[in-house]
Motif scaffolding. Structure first.
Motif, PDB file in Angstrom:
ATOM      1  N   ASP A  26      11.848 -10.125   6.348  1.00  0.00           N
ATOM      2  CA  ASP A  26      12.676  -9.200   5.573  1.00  0.00           C
ATOM      3  C   ASP A  26      11.835  -8.601   4.460  1.00  0.00           C
ATOM      4  OD1 ASP A  26      14.971  -9.729   7.050  1.00  0.00           O
ATOM      5  OD2 ASP A  26      15.563 -11.388   5.749  1.00  0.00           O
ATOM      6  N   VAL A  27      11.829  -7.277   4.377  1.00  0.00           N
ATOM      7  CA  VAL A  27      11.051  -6.563   3.374  1.00  0.00           C
ATOM      8  C   VAL A  27      11.989  -6.142   2.243  1.00  0.00           C
ATOM      9  CG1 VAL A  27       9.623  -4.538   2.921  1.00  0.00           C
ATOM     10  CG2 VAL A  27       9.454  -5.729   5.115  1.00  0.00           C
ATOM     11  N   HIS A  28      11.647  -6.564   1.026  1.00  0.00           N
ATOM     12  CA  HIS A  28      12.403  -6.203  -0.174  1.00  0.00           C
ATOM     13  C   HIS A  28      11.493  -5.356  -1.057  1.00  0.00           C
ATOM     14  CE1 HIS A  28      15.602  -9.174   0.602  1.00  0.00           C
ATOM     15  NE2 HIS A  28      14.615  -9.864   1.142  1.00  0.00           N
ATOM     16  N   VAL A  29      11.951  -4.152  -1.403  1.00  0.00           N
ATOM     17  CA  VAL A  29      11.187  -3.262  -2.283  1.00  0.00           C
ATOM     18  C   VAL A  29      12.110  -2.718  -3.357  1.00  0.00           C
ATOM     19  CG1 VAL A  29       9.506  -2.579  -0.508  1.00  0.00           C
ATOM     20  CG2 VAL A  29      11.572  -1.239  -0.815  1.00  0.00           C
TER      21      VAL A  29
ATOM     22  N   ASP B 141      11.647   2.896  -3.795  1.00  0.00           N
ATOM     23  CA  ASP B 141      10.631   2.867  -2.741  1.00  0.00           C
ATOM     24  C   ASP B 141      11.173   2.671  -1.331  1.00  0.00           C
ATOM     25  OD1 ASP B 141       8.404   3.291  -4.352  1.00  0.00           O
ATOM     26  OD2 ASP B 141       8.279   1.167  -4.889  1.00  0.00           O
ATOM     27  N   ILE B 142      12.469   2.451  -1.185  1.00  0.00           N
ATOM     28  CA  ILE B 142      13.015   2.174   0.156  1.00  0.00           C
ATOM     29  C   ILE B 142      12.786   3.365   1.095  1.00  0.00           C
ATOM     30  CG2 ILE B 142      15.393   2.918  -0.305  1.00  0.00           C
ATOM     31  CD1 ILE B 142      14.361  -0.159   1.753  1.00  0.00           C
ATOM     32  N   GLY B 143      12.868   4.574   0.577  1.00  0.00           N
ATOM     33  CA  GLY B 143      12.622   5.764   1.395  1.00  0.00           C
ATOM     34  C   GLY B 143      11.178   5.865   1.854  1.00  0.00           C
ATOM     35  N   ARG B 144      10.260   5.371   1.052  1.00  0.00           N
ATOM     36  CA  ARG B 144       8.839   5.403   1.414  1.00  0.00           C
ATOM     37  C   ARG B 144       8.544   4.479   2.597  1.00  0.00           C
ATOM     38  NH1 ARG B 144       5.263   7.677  -1.915  1.00  0.00           N
ATOM     39  NH2 ARG B 144       5.958   8.354  -3.954  1.00  0.00           N
ATOM     40  N   VAL B 145       9.149   3.296   2.619  1.00  0.00           N
ATOM     41  CA  VAL B 145       8.853   2.365   3.708  1.00  0.00           C
ATOM     42  C   VAL B 145       9.631   2.685   4.984  1.00  0.00           C
ATOM     43  CG1 VAL B 145       8.110   0.468   2.241  1.00  0.00           C
ATOM     44  CG2 VAL B 145      10.506   0.639   2.878  1.00  0.00           C
ATOM     45  N   ILE B 146      10.713   3.449   4.854  1.00  0.00           N
ATOM     46  CA  ILE B 146      11.464   3.839   6.053  1.00  0.00           C
ATOM     47  C   ILE B 146      10.939   5.163   6.594  1.00  0.00           C
ATOM     48  CG2 ILE B 146      13.726   4.516   6.921  1.00  0.00           C
ATOM     49  CD1 ILE B 146      14.898   2.395   5.047  1.00  0.00           C
ATOM     50  N   GLY B 147      10.694   6.130   5.719  1.00  0.00           N
ATOM     51  CA  GLY B 147      10.149   7.415   6.155  1.00  0.00           C
ATOM     52  C   GLY B 147      11.194   8.322   6.782  1.00  0.00           C
ATOM     53  N   ARG B 148      10.753   9.519   7.097  1.00  0.00           N
ATOM     54  CA  ARG B 148      11.660  10.481   7.728  1.00  0.00           C
ATOM     55  C   ARG B 148      11.966  10.043   9.154  1.00  0.00           C
ATOM     56  NH1 ARG B 148       9.558  16.453   5.899  1.00  0.00           N
ATOM     57  NH2 ARG B 148       9.945  16.120   3.684  1.00  0.00           N
ATOM     58  N   ARG B 149      13.264   9.998   9.434  1.00  0.00           N
ATOM     59  CA  ARG B 149      13.737   9.571  10.759  1.00  0.00           C
ATOM     60  C   ARG B 149      13.216   8.191  11.153  1.00  0.00           C
ATOM     61  NH1 ARG B 149      13.627  15.027  14.467  1.00  0.00           N
ATOM     62  NH2 ARG B 149      15.052  16.202  13.158  1.00  0.00           N
TER      63      ARG B 149
ATOM     64  N   SER C  29       0.815  -1.217   0.000  1.00  0.00           N
ATOM     65  CA  SER C  29       0.000   0.000   0.000  1.00  0.00           C
ATOM     66  C   SER C  29       0.845   1.262   0.000  1.00  0.00           C
ATOM     67  CB  SER C  29      -0.916   0.016   1.217  1.00  0.00           C
ATOM     68  OG  SER C  29      -1.798  -1.069   1.193  1.00  0.00           O
ATOM     69  N   VAL C  30       2.045   1.187   0.540  1.00  0.00           N
ATOM     70  CA  VAL C  30       2.901   2.361   0.696  1.00  0.00           C
ATOM     71  C   VAL C  30       3.748   2.632  -0.545  1.00  0.00           C
ATOM     72  CG1 VAL C  30       4.867   3.273   2.007  1.00  0.00           C
ATOM     73  CG2 VAL C  30       2.972   2.201   3.205  1.00  0.00           C
ATOM     74  N   VAL C  31       4.217   1.596  -1.218  1.00  0.00           N
ATOM     75  CA  VAL C  31       5.174   1.767  -2.308  1.00  0.00           C
ATOM     76  C   VAL C  31       4.491   2.136  -3.628  1.00  0.00           C
ATOM     77  CG1 VAL C  31       6.848   0.199  -1.268  1.00  0.00           C
ATOM     78  CG2 VAL C  31       5.183  -0.700  -2.898  1.00  0.00           C
ATOM     79  N   GLU C  32       5.293   2.657  -4.562  1.00  0.00           N
ATOM     80  CA  GLU C  32       4.781   3.007  -5.884  1.00  0.00           C
ATOM     81  C   GLU C  32       4.804   1.816  -6.837  1.00  0.00           C
ATOM     82  OE1 GLU C  32       6.674   6.367  -7.630  1.00  0.00           O
ATOM     83  OE2 GLU C  32       5.832   7.764  -6.183  1.00  0.00           O
ATOM     84  N   VAL C  33       5.677   0.857  -6.585  1.00  0.00           N
ATOM     85  CA  VAL C  33       5.794  -0.336  -7.434  1.00  0.00           C
ATOM     86  C   VAL C  33       5.451  -1.568  -6.578  1.00  0.00           C
ATOM     87  CG1 VAL C  33       7.292  -1.607  -9.012  1.00  0.00           C
ATOM     88  CG2 VAL C  33       7.676   0.828  -8.651  1.00  0.00           C
ATOM     89  N   PRO C  34       4.158  -1.825  -6.357  1.00  0.00           N
ATOM     90  CA  PRO C  34       3.772  -2.914  -5.461  1.00  0.00           C
ATOM     91  C   PRO C  34       4.152  -4.307  -5.971  1.00  0.00           C
ATOM     92  CG  PRO C  34       1.835  -1.902  -6.444  1.00  0.00           C
ATOM     93  CD  PRO C  34       3.015  -1.084  -6.847  1.00  0.00           C
ATOM     94  N   ASP C  35       4.316  -4.466  -7.280  1.00  0.00           N
ATOM     95  CA  ASP C  35       4.685  -5.781  -7.805  1.00  0.00           C
ATOM     96  C   ASP C  35       6.104  -6.192  -7.435  1.00  0.00           C
ATOM     97  OD1 ASP C  35       2.196  -6.090  -8.936  1.00  0.00           O
ATOM     98  OD2 ASP C  35       2.815  -5.284 -10.880  1.00  0.00           O
ATOM     99  N   SER C  36       6.954  -5.228  -7.131  1.00  0.00           N
ATOM    100  CA  SER C  36       8.330  -5.558  -6.763  1.00  0.00           C
ATOM    101  C   SER C  36       8.494  -5.761  -5.258  1.00  0.00           C
ATOM    102  CB  SER C  36       9.286  -4.455  -7.234  1.00  0.00           C
ATOM    103  OG  SER C  36       9.075  -3.280  -6.479  1.00  0.00           O
ATOM    104  N   ALA C  37       7.468  -5.466  -4.485  1.00  0.00           N
ATOM    105  CA  ALA C  37       7.547  -5.625  -3.034  1.00  0.00           C
ATOM    106  C   ALA C  37       7.313  -7.078  -2.655  1.00  0.00           C
ATOM    107  CB  ALA C  37       6.512  -4.736  -2.344  1.00  0.00           C
ATOM    108  N   ARG C  38       8.182  -7.590  -1.771  1.00  0.00           N
ATOM    109  CA  ARG C  38       7.988  -8.948  -1.274  1.00  0.00           C
ATOM    110  C   ARG C  38       8.505  -9.053   0.154  1.00  0.00           C
ATOM    111  NH1 ARG C  38      12.769 -12.188  -2.082  1.00  0.00           N
ATOM    112  NH2 ARG C  38      14.332 -10.924  -3.126  1.00  0.00           N
ATOM    113  N   VAL C  39       7.932  -9.998   0.874  1.00  0.00           N
ATOM    114  CA  VAL C  39       8.322 -10.235   2.260  1.00  0.00           C
ATOM    115  C   VAL C  39       8.832 -11.661   2.354  1.00  0.00           C
ATOM    116  CG1 VAL C  39       7.522 -10.351   4.633  1.00  0.00           C
ATOM    117  CG2 VAL C  39       6.592  -8.612   3.108  1.00  0.00           C
ATOM    118  N   VAL C  40      10.035 -11.824   2.886  1.00  0.00           N
ATOM    119  CA  VAL C  40      10.655 -13.133   3.042  1.00  0.00           C
ATOM    120  C   VAL C  40      10.723 -13.446   4.533  1.00  0.00           C
ATOM    121  CG1 VAL C  40      12.724 -14.506   2.611  1.00  0.00           C
ATOM    122  CG2 VAL C  40      12.001 -12.784   0.947  1.00  0.00           C
TER     123      VAL C  40
END
Length: 86
Positions: A42-45, A49-57, A20-31
């Protein structure tokens, strides 16, 4: 029991939030990997999109971890969420 089945609710919640957070949801996977009662997710995006899932601070990452840990209570497991750099 496979690693994906170790914490199915936490895994599903994490995957839904990340997609829901990333712009390319097809590349997101959880291992998932299990070690006793501890489950590591482990979240792979996509690199963009890595900045979107980590966010500011790290606020988004912290919020995601909190929600997934709450979902893991229903699985009866302790969960660690790691965001893997692409």
């Amino acid at each position: 029991m496979s690693d994906t089945d170790a914490a199915p609710r936490a895994h599903a919640v994490l995957e839904h939030i990340v997609r829901s957070v990333v712009e390319v949801p097809d590349s997101a996977r959880v291992v998932a990997s299990a070690d006793g009662d501890e489950v590591r997710l482990d979240v792979h995006v996509d690199r963009a999109d890595i900045g979107r899932v980590i966010g500011r601070r790290g606020r988004v990452a912290t919020a995601i971890r909190t929600v997934v840990r709450a979902a893991a209570v229903n699985d009866g497991r302790s969960v660690t969420v790691d965001f893997v750099e692409p």
